[in-house]
Design a protein around this motif. Sequence first.
Motif, PDB file in Angstrom:
ATOM      1  N   LYS A   1      39.316  42.307  43.303  1.00  0.00           N
ATOM      2  CA  LYS A   1      38.051  41.934  42.466  1.00  0.00           C
ATOM      3  C   LYS A   1      37.061  42.377  43.132  1.00  0.00           C
ATOM      4  O   LYS A   1      35.808  42.402  42.605  1.00  0.00           O
ATOM      5  CB  LYS A   1      38.234  40.569  42.259  1.00  0.00           C
ATOM      6  N   THR A   2      36.815  42.405  44.667  1.00  0.00           N
ATOM      7  CA  THR A   2      35.985  42.548  45.448  1.00  0.00           C
ATOM      8  C   THR A   2      36.187  43.819  46.574  1.00  0.00           C
ATOM      9  O   THR A   2      37.401  43.935  46.839  1.00  0.00           O
ATOM     10  CB  THR A   2      35.206  41.313  46.143  1.00  0.00           C
TER      11      THR A   2
ATOM     12  N   THR B   1      36.267  45.904  39.301  1.00  0.00           N
ATOM     13  CA  THR B   1      37.472  45.361  40.180  1.00  0.00           C
ATOM     14  C   THR B   1      38.241  46.894  40.359  1.00  0.00           C
ATOM     15  O   THR B   1      38.033  47.712  39.524  1.00  0.00           O
ATOM     16  CB  THR B   1      38.142  44.826  38.962  1.00  0.00           C
TER      17      THR B   1
ATOM     18  N   ASP C   1      38.052  42.344  49.162  1.00  0.00           N
ATOM     19  CA  ASP C   1      39.582  42.191  48.842  1.00  0.00           C
ATOM     20  C   ASP C   1      40.273  43.664  49.114  1.00  0.00           C
ATOM     21  O   ASP C   1      41.334  43.603  49.555  1.00  0.00           O
ATOM     22  CB  ASP C   1      39.689  41.582  47.367  1.00  0.00           C
TER      23      ASP C   1
ATOM     24  N   LEU D   1      45.590  44.657  42.615  1.00  0.00           N
ATOM     25  CA  LEU D   1      44.208  44.415  42.010  1.00  0.00           C
ATOM     26  C   LEU D   1      43.394  43.647  42.924  1.00  0.00           C
ATOM     27  O   LEU D   1      43.552  42.534  43.503  1.00  0.00           O
ATOM     28  CB  LEU D   1      44.548  43.624  40.589  1.00  0.00           C
TER      29      LEU D   1
END
Length: 249
Positions: A70-71, A41, A74, A68
């Motif tokens: 996660k991948t 992350t 993203d 934030l």
Amino acid sequence: MKVHEYQAKEILGRYQVAVPKGKVAFSAEQAYAIAKELGGTVVVKAQIHAGGRGKGTFTDGFKGGVKLAKTADDAAEFAKKMLGNTLVTHQTGPAGRQVQKVYLTEAANIAREYYLGIVLDRAKQMNVIMSSTEGGVEIEKVAAEAPEKILKTWIDPLVGIQPFHARQIAFGLGFTGEAFKECVKLVAALYKAHEDTDSTLTEINPLILTDDGHVVALDAKMAFDDNSMYRHPDIMEMRDLTEEDPLEV
Ligand code: ADP
Ligand code: MG
């Protein structure tokens, strides 16, 4: 002269101030590659010469200049939304600032947020280190509503920072054990960075305690004495003219 968060962290890193790993990106493709490289992350942070980014809103309605991801997909998506977009925060004024770069950095697991800042106290003719357990919030608000929650430690320029100053601050913030030692080290390193670079403001908001007990500078803001810049060509190179008033430039 002000610098961006990523540049302030680069300077502080040279002084062994603990900062999370990170890299700057100018495009969504670069953001993707950096997120992959950092792994896990990551946090995508708009780089503008103003604070309050986390709670800011872009002029197209997109919320938050600190996201934030996660991948890596993203992360690229957030970078795409931020780059070229205009971010409005309580420090930018209503016109906001156009984002031209984003910082990709490791996500931290935050147990607690603190405030740590060094500024020149002109009345006392000394630097003052301000620390508070009320981190993550605007320090001006803490100063107005709960001034007793800000610990001020003045440093006599002729004597310089002493180990007891840093211990006083770490104690005031309530650190114990290894975290206490890390905080003492960080305060001393931060002060050295501030002095060596002719900084007029060095602000860490928030300073954090991670859930595994480490003390880390999660945000960084530095401003330097313009008259001293001839001594610091490396910092001068960090100047971002697009962030300054065109008339003054
Ligand atoms: P600003 O002060 O401009 O809003 P910050 O860097 O202080 O920007 O980020 C705002 C908030 O976002 C922080 O108080 C923290 O809670 C969270 N945050 C920032 N960076 C990270 C990170 N690397 N990992 C986890 N949370 C973060
Ligand atoms: Mg901040």
